[in-house]
Design a protein around this motif. Structure first.
Motif, PDB file in Angstrom:
ATOM      1  N   ALA A  22      -3.676  -2.765  -5.541  1.00  0.00           N
ATOM      2  CA  ALA A  22      -4.438  -3.910  -5.727  1.00  0.00           C
ATOM      3  C   ALA A  22      -3.582  -5.052  -4.944  1.00  0.00           C
ATOM      4  O   ALA A  22      -4.610  -5.713  -4.400  1.00  0.00           O
ATOM      5  CB  ALA A  22      -4.467  -4.187  -7.285  1.00  0.00           C
ATOM      6  N   LYS A  23      -2.343  -5.129  -4.894  1.00  0.00           N
ATOM      7  CA  LYS A  23      -1.684  -6.075  -4.213  1.00  0.00           C
ATOM      8  C   LYS A  23      -2.185  -6.052  -2.693  1.00  0.00           C
ATOM      9  O   LYS A  23      -2.028  -7.106  -2.135  1.00  0.00           O
ATOM     10  CB  LYS A  23      -0.231  -6.070  -4.552  1.00  0.00           C
ATOM     11  N   VAL A  70      -4.643  -4.742  -1.251  1.00  0.00           N
ATOM     12  CA  VAL A  70      -6.113  -5.312  -1.121  1.00  0.00           C
ATOM     13  C   VAL A  70      -5.955  -6.960  -1.132  1.00  0.00           C
ATOM     14  O   VAL A  70      -6.813  -7.535  -0.493  1.00  0.00           O
ATOM     15  CB  VAL A  70      -7.061  -4.681  -2.244  1.00  0.00           C
ATOM     16  N   GLU A  71      -5.431  -7.509  -2.072  1.00  0.00           N
ATOM     17  CA  GLU A  71      -5.149  -9.088  -2.088  1.00  0.00           C
ATOM     18  C   GLU A  71      -4.721  -9.488  -1.019  1.00  0.00           C
ATOM     19  O   GLU A  71      -5.088 -10.629  -0.656  1.00  0.00           O
ATOM     20  CB  GLU A  71      -4.717  -9.270  -3.554  1.00  0.00           C
ATOM     21  N   LEU A 103      -7.955   2.293  -3.151  1.00  0.00           N
ATOM     22  CA  LEU A 103      -7.708   1.593  -4.540  1.00  0.00           C
ATOM     23  C   LEU A 103      -8.897   2.041  -5.465  1.00  0.00           C
ATOM     24  O   LEU A 103      -8.822   2.386  -6.775  1.00  0.00           O
ATOM     25  CB  LEU A 103      -7.703  -0.180  -4.407  1.00  0.00           C
ATOM     26  N   GLN A 149     -15.184  -2.088  -6.392  1.00  0.00           N
ATOM     27  CA  GLN A 149     -14.313  -2.091  -5.115  1.00  0.00           C
ATOM     28  C   GLN A 149     -15.176  -1.686  -3.950  1.00  0.00           C
ATOM     29  O   GLN A 149     -15.102  -2.124  -2.804  1.00  0.00           O
ATOM     30  CB  GLN A 149     -13.208  -1.386  -5.390  1.00  0.00           C
ATOM     31  N   HIS A 156       0.718  -1.025  -0.084  1.00  0.00           N
ATOM     32  CA  HIS A 156       0.031  -0.009  -0.156  1.00  0.00           C
ATOM     33  C   HIS A 156       0.807   1.255  -0.049  1.00  0.00           C
ATOM     34  O   HIS A 156       0.566   2.232  -0.510  1.00  0.00           O
ATOM     35  CB  HIS A 156      -0.978  -0.094   1.163  1.00  0.00           C
ATOM     36  N   ALA A 216     -14.803  -0.319 -12.391  1.00  0.00           N
ATOM     37  CA  ALA A 216     -13.985  -1.022 -11.536  1.00  0.00           C
ATOM     38  C   ALA A 216     -14.103  -0.321 -10.007  1.00  0.00           C
ATOM     39  O   ALA A 216     -13.858  -1.137  -8.850  1.00  0.00           O
ATOM     40  CB  ALA A 216     -12.542  -1.072 -11.974  1.00  0.00           C
ATOM     41  N   ARG A 257      -8.818  -0.818   0.394  1.00  0.00           N
ATOM     42  CA  ARG A 257      -9.781  -1.098  -0.736  1.00  0.00           C
ATOM     43  C   ARG A 257     -10.229   0.632  -1.079  1.00  0.00           C
ATOM     44  O   ARG A 257     -10.716   0.629  -2.237  1.00  0.00           O
ATOM     45  CB  ARG A 257     -10.910  -1.838  -0.408  1.00  0.00           C
ATOM     46  N   LEU A 295      -8.595   4.125  -8.809  1.00  0.00           N
ATOM     47  CA  LEU A 295      -9.281   3.770 -10.112  1.00  0.00           C
ATOM     48  C   LEU A 295     -10.290   4.640 -10.819  1.00  0.00           C
ATOM     49  O   LEU A 295     -10.175   4.690 -12.064  1.00  0.00           O
ATOM     50  CB  LEU A 295     -10.167   2.317  -9.970  1.00  0.00           C
ATOM     51  N   LEU A 338      -1.633   1.428  -9.101  1.00  0.00           N
ATOM     52  CA  LEU A 338      -2.777   0.471  -9.019  1.00  0.00           C
ATOM     53  C   LEU A 338      -2.082  -0.999  -8.561  1.00  0.00           C
ATOM     54  O   LEU A 338      -2.728  -1.537  -7.956  1.00  0.00           O
ATOM     55  CB  LEU A 338      -3.321   0.608 -10.274  1.00  0.00           C
TER      56      LEU A 338
END
Length: 351
Positions: free
Chosen positions: A267-268, A270-271, A283, A299, A247, A295, A280, A287, A263
């Protein structure tokens, strides 16, 4: 015994037996206590899970005078998701609560409910609180405001910050204290002192990634962008599965105008930590900034699925649905918000 006296004796005996049966069969007085406990637990769950009527029951519980300090603190943790004049009134009242823990919880509620400039008038008086921990909590809540926003409390705030610094300096072997000290130095623009405090944190606690990220931010402030990037790269190589560092990478790239690459990091993160609402939410904003509106909406929808009480995500999703002309979806979300908290300022202002 004459017949009238016999009837009188029998009547008295019957009355005594009936009274005795009533006494032994009556409900125990303690039966009311679980009801109050259940009411508190149900209200807390209702607020935490974003269920209809949440604001009303949350306010009712905070208005009680028989709650334990621990329970009041738990209720205040939910209050920022349900803003209204009544919520502000309840939080303001608890700034005067006898318990320092409750006063500190009320401070956090005020931070979540009130914008910076208005916050000063409510929290400024607590800079003179008799409890040191409350004074420090109030100062911490006002720390990021500009001198103009601090207004009449600029002087008292500086006095408490000085007191806070002196207290933290007495704990040189406490990494948390040194991290707080570094934050105060950064606020005052004392970059060399902040760097020394952060280096002490990492020496005491090599796994303290917050201190590492603070060092990266400090290097950026000093214009040492390449050094900051190299430090971040080394830490990511050492901790590739750290959502916090991923993050931080995304935010760093955003701050340097590299939104598309950012991004990947966001995104990583959040994963790796799918339940982290802040990751989130950030992100989704990134987006949206890249015109990936669908997208971004997905989210925020996922965030609300996981945290139905998250007001910030709900308000942002309403704005995004409006932007894309999805009026039906807007109406659904507004109806849900009204069920949660009909006095929400966003509804009153015609969001």
């Amino acid at each position: 015994m004459t017949q009238p006296r016999r009837y009188l004796a029998i009547s008295l005996l019957s009355a005594l037996i009936a009274a005795g049966l009533w006494y032994w069969m009556r409900p125990a007085p303690s039966a009311k206590i679980p009801a109050a406990s259940s009411s508190y637990s149900a209200a807390l769950a209702q607020a935490h899970n974003g269920q209809p009527g949440a604001a009303r029951v949350l306010y009712q519980q905070l208005a009680r005078t028989d709650l334990s300090d621990t329970r009041r603190v738990s209720l205040h943790a939910e209050l920022p998701n349900y803003p209204s004049p009544q919520a502000l009134k309840l939080a303001d009242a608890d700034l005067q609560h006898p318990s320092p823990q409750v006063r500190q919880a009320a401070i956090q509620s005020i931070v979540g409910l009130v914008p910076g400039a208005q916050r000063t008038l409510l929290l400024g008086p607590l800079l003179d609180d008799p409890e040191q921990s409350v004074r420090f909590a109030a100062a911490n809540a006002l720390l990021g405001l500009s001198p103009d926003e601090q207004g009449l409390y600029f002087g008292p705030l500086q006095q408490v910050i000085d007191e806070f610094e002196r207290e933290l300096k007495t704990r040189p072997d406490d990494p948390q204290a040194q991290g707080q000290l570094a934050r105060l130095y950064l606020h005052e623009g004392q970059l060399d002192e902040a760097r020394a405090a952060l280096e002490k944190v990492t020496a005491l606690d090599p796994q303290n990634l917050k201190a590492v990220v603070a060092q990266i931010e400090l290097l950026d402030k000093r214009g040492q962008t390449d050094t900051a990037r190299q430090l971040l790269a080394r830490q990511l190589e050492a901790h590739p599965e750290s959502a916090y560092l991923q993050h931080a990478l995304g935010i760093w790239l955003l701050n340097h105008g590299q939104t598309e690459y950012a991004l990947l990091g966001l995104a990583k993160a959040v994963e790796l930590e799918p339940d982290n609402s802040e990751y989130r939410y950030r992100l989704a904003i990134a987006l949206h900034d890249l015109d990936q509106l669908e997208a971004a909406q997905r989210q925020l929808e996922e965030l609300l699925q996981r945290q139905p009480a998250n007001r910030k995500a709900r308000v942002m999703l309403i704005r995004y649905w409006k932007e894309s002309g999805q009026i039906q979806n807007v109406q659904v979300l507004l109806a849900q918000m009204e069920q949660l908290n009909p006095d929400d300022p966003a509804l009153q202002q015609g969001l």
